[in-house]
Enzyme design. Structure first.
Site, PDB file in Angstrom:
ATOM      1  CB  SER A 125      23.513  64.074  -2.019  1.00 10.98           C
ATOM      2  OG  SER A 125      22.823  65.271  -2.202  1.00 10.98           O
ATOM      3  CG  HIS A 176      10.046  57.687   3.759  1.00 10.56           C
ATOM      4  ND1 HIS A 176      10.824  58.405   2.874  1.00 10.56           N
ATOM      5  CD2 HIS A 176      10.294  58.230   4.987  1.00 10.56           C
ATOM      6  CE1 HIS A 176      11.503  59.338   3.547  1.00 10.56           C
ATOM      7  NE2 HIS A 176      11.188  59.259   4.812  1.00 10.56           N
ATOM      8  CB  SER A 182      23.000  59.055   2.456  1.00  8.47           C
ATOM      9  OG  SER A 182      22.491  59.964   3.420  1.00  8.47           O
ATOM     10  NE  ARG A 240      21.719  68.627  -2.388  1.00  6.66           N
ATOM     11  CZ  ARG A 240      20.695  69.498  -2.404  1.00  6.66           C
ATOM     12  NH1 ARG A 240      20.748  70.584  -3.150  1.00  6.66           N
ATOM     13  NH2 ARG A 240      19.622  69.273  -1.679  1.00  6.66           N
ATOM     14  CG  ASP A 245      15.672  64.389  -2.731  1.00  8.85           C
ATOM     15  OD1 ASP A 245      15.106  64.246  -1.632  1.00  8.85           O
ATOM     16  OD2 ASP A 245      16.464  65.326  -2.971  1.00  8.85           O
ATOM     17  CG  LEU A 282      16.728  44.554 -12.792  1.00  8.32           C
ATOM     18  CD1 LEU A 282      17.316  45.608 -13.735  1.00  8.32           C
ATOM     19  CD2 LEU A 282      15.386  45.048 -12.252  1.00  8.32           C
ATOM     20  CD1 TRP A 288       4.088  62.852  -3.943  1.00  7.83           C
ATOM     21  CD2 TRP A 288       3.485  61.890  -1.993  1.00  7.83           C
ATOM     22  NE1 TRP A 288       2.968  62.063  -4.175  1.00  7.83           N
ATOM     23  CE2 TRP A 288       2.586  61.475  -2.996  1.00  7.83           C
ATOM     24  CE3 TRP A 288       3.311  61.424  -0.693  1.00  7.83           C
ATOM     25  CZ2 TRP A 288       1.534  60.606  -2.744  1.00  7.83           C
ATOM     26  CZ3 TRP A 288       2.253  60.562  -0.429  1.00  7.83           C
ATOM     27  CH2 TRP A 288       1.375  60.165  -1.447  1.00  7.83           C
ATOM     28  CG  ASN A 323      10.253  59.509  -0.586  1.00  7.08           C
ATOM     29  OD1 ASN A 323      10.005  59.623  -1.783  1.00  7.08           O
ATOM     30  ND2 ASN A 323      10.920  58.495  -0.081  1.00  7.08           N
TER      31      ASN A 323
HETATM   32  C1  FPP Z   1      14.352  60.970   0.083  1.00 11.68           C
HETATM   33  O1  FPP Z   1      13.226  61.752   0.317  1.00 11.68           O
HETATM   34  C2  FPP Z   1      14.053  59.559   0.297  1.00 11.68           C
HETATM   35  C3  FPP Z   1      14.640  58.787   1.250  1.00 11.68           C
HETATM   36  C4  FPP Z   1      15.669  59.269   2.167  1.00 11.68           C
HETATM   37  C5  FPP Z   1      14.241  57.394   1.447  1.00 11.68           C
HETATM   38  C6  FPP Z   1      13.946  56.610   0.218  1.00 11.68           C
HETATM   39  C7  FPP Z   1      13.415  55.324   0.619  1.00 11.68           C
HETATM   40  C8  FPP Z   1      12.329  54.723   0.091  1.00 11.68           C
HETATM   41  C9  FPP Z   1      11.537  55.223  -1.033  1.00 11.68           C
HETATM   42  C10 FPP Z   1      11.926  53.439   0.650  1.00 11.68           C
HETATM   43  C11 FPP Z   1      12.902  52.456   0.137  1.00 11.68           C
HETATM   44  C12 FPP Z   1      12.372  51.135   0.047  1.00 11.68           C
HETATM   45  C13 FPP Z   1      12.954  50.181  -0.672  1.00 11.68           C
HETATM   46  C14 FPP Z   1      12.306  48.869  -0.760  1.00 11.68           C
HETATM   47  C15 FPP Z   1      14.215  50.415  -1.414  1.00 11.68           C
HETATM   48  P1  FPP Z   1      13.308  62.848   1.459  1.00 11.68           P
HETATM   49  O2  FPP Z   1      12.774  62.246   2.701  1.00 11.68           O
HETATM   50  O3  FPP Z   1      14.707  63.355   1.541  1.00 11.68           O
HETATM   51  O4  FPP Z   1      12.353  63.925   0.885  1.00 11.68           O
HETATM   52  P2  FPP Z   1      12.439  65.501   1.076  1.00 11.68           P
HETATM   53  O5  FPP Z   1      13.713  65.933   0.425  1.00 11.68           O
HETATM   54  O6  FPP Z   1      11.223  65.973   0.355  1.00 11.68           O
HETATM   55  O7  FPP Z   1      12.418  65.750   2.539  1.00 11.68           O
END
Ligand code: FPP
Length: 240
Positions: free
Chosen positions: A195, A33, A61, A193, A16, A127, A21, A18
């Site tokens: 989620s 992402h 999700s 949480r 969580d 793994l 960031w 991204n």
């Molecule tokens: C949550 O951050 C992150 C996601 C919903 C996506 C996670 C996916 C990746 C890191 C790419 C996955 C790639 C592979 C190869 C598994 P958010 O967008 O909810 O962040 P925020 O809460 O700051 O808005």
């Protein structure tokens, strides 16, 4: 890392932060992402190094389908590209790759690529890397209950036995059948949480909440989480 006494068999991460960031840097959410994939790589390498047997990641999700169309499609294509780009790495490092979730909702081209990647890596055993995609805990329990009910109806001769089933038996209907429950669930970005993640499987997981945003969660943070886990006292509702 010297202080890792007991290494968890299965570490699961709710990635969580991204978006935040990227926002902090004035960038588009997709940049977060993209950087997050580097953290996936770093944590996978660390898991192999520390002898973790299962690393699972909550990548998307069921609720995430409600995000703006552009973000959903860029996440899906990032998944597609990352998976294909990492295939050789999976083979070189003995990584078995799996995607679990409501796969009917994914594009057929993505599903085909996932199947190919899962088949190719099926006999790797160092793994198991599991990506939860289009997954939610309630959906998983519902689909398990549906298949359980179908079994009861289809096999009247076995109905009594099925109706007396223990929780471990029911677990075999979940998409995680055969995979040990997570010992440690980490959530990044300061949110505390679950989620709708692994609701059944998390019954006795140790939970660890980190303030670090996912794109900044790398090997050091992973090792620190393992160290914190090794100090936890797990009693599973019993007295020691
Ligand atoms: C949550 O951050 C992150 C996601 C919903 C996506 C996670 C996916 C990746 C890191 C790419 C996955 C790639 C592979 C190869 C598994 P958010 O967008 O909810 O962040 P925020 O809460 O700051 O808005």
């Amino acid at each position: 890392m010297e202080n890792i006494g007991k290494v968890p068999v299965h570490v699961s991460i709710i990635m969580d932060g991204n978006g935040r960031w990227a926002g902090e840097r004035g960038l588009d959410r997709s940049a977060g992402h993209i950087e997050g994939v580097e953290s996936v790589r770093a944590c996978t390498e660390a898991a192999v190094e520390y002898g973790v047997k299962y690393l699972s990641l909550y990548a998307f999700s069921e609720e995430n389908w409600g995000r703006p169309k552009g973000e959903v499609s860029s996440l899906m294509s990032l998944m597609f590209k990352s998976m294909l780009g990492e295939l050789q790495n999976f083979m070189d490092n003995g990584i078995r790759f799996m995607v679990l979730g409501h796969r009917d909702r994914l594009d057929s081209s993505l599903n085909e690529a996932i199947d190919a990647c899962m088949e190719k890596t099926a006999s790797n055993s160092r793994l198991t890397l599991i990506i939860f995609l289009s997954y939610s805990g309630k959906w998983d329990i519902m689909q398990a209950a549906r298949r359980y009910a179908e079994d009861v109806l289809r096999h009247p001769d076995k109905a009594d036995e099925l109706l007396e089933m223990e929780p471990d038996g029911f677990s075999r209907y979940l998409v995680t059948a055969g995979i040990p429950d997570p010992d440690l669930i980490i959530r990044t970005s300061g949110e505390m949480r679950l989620s709708n993640y692994l609701l059944w499987q998390a019954a006795y997981s140790e939970l660890l909440f980190s303030d670090v945003l996912w794109p900044d969660f790398r090997k050091r943070e992973f090792a620190e989480a393992l160290e914190a886990y090794s100090k936890r006292d797990r009693r599973y509702g019993k007295v020691k």
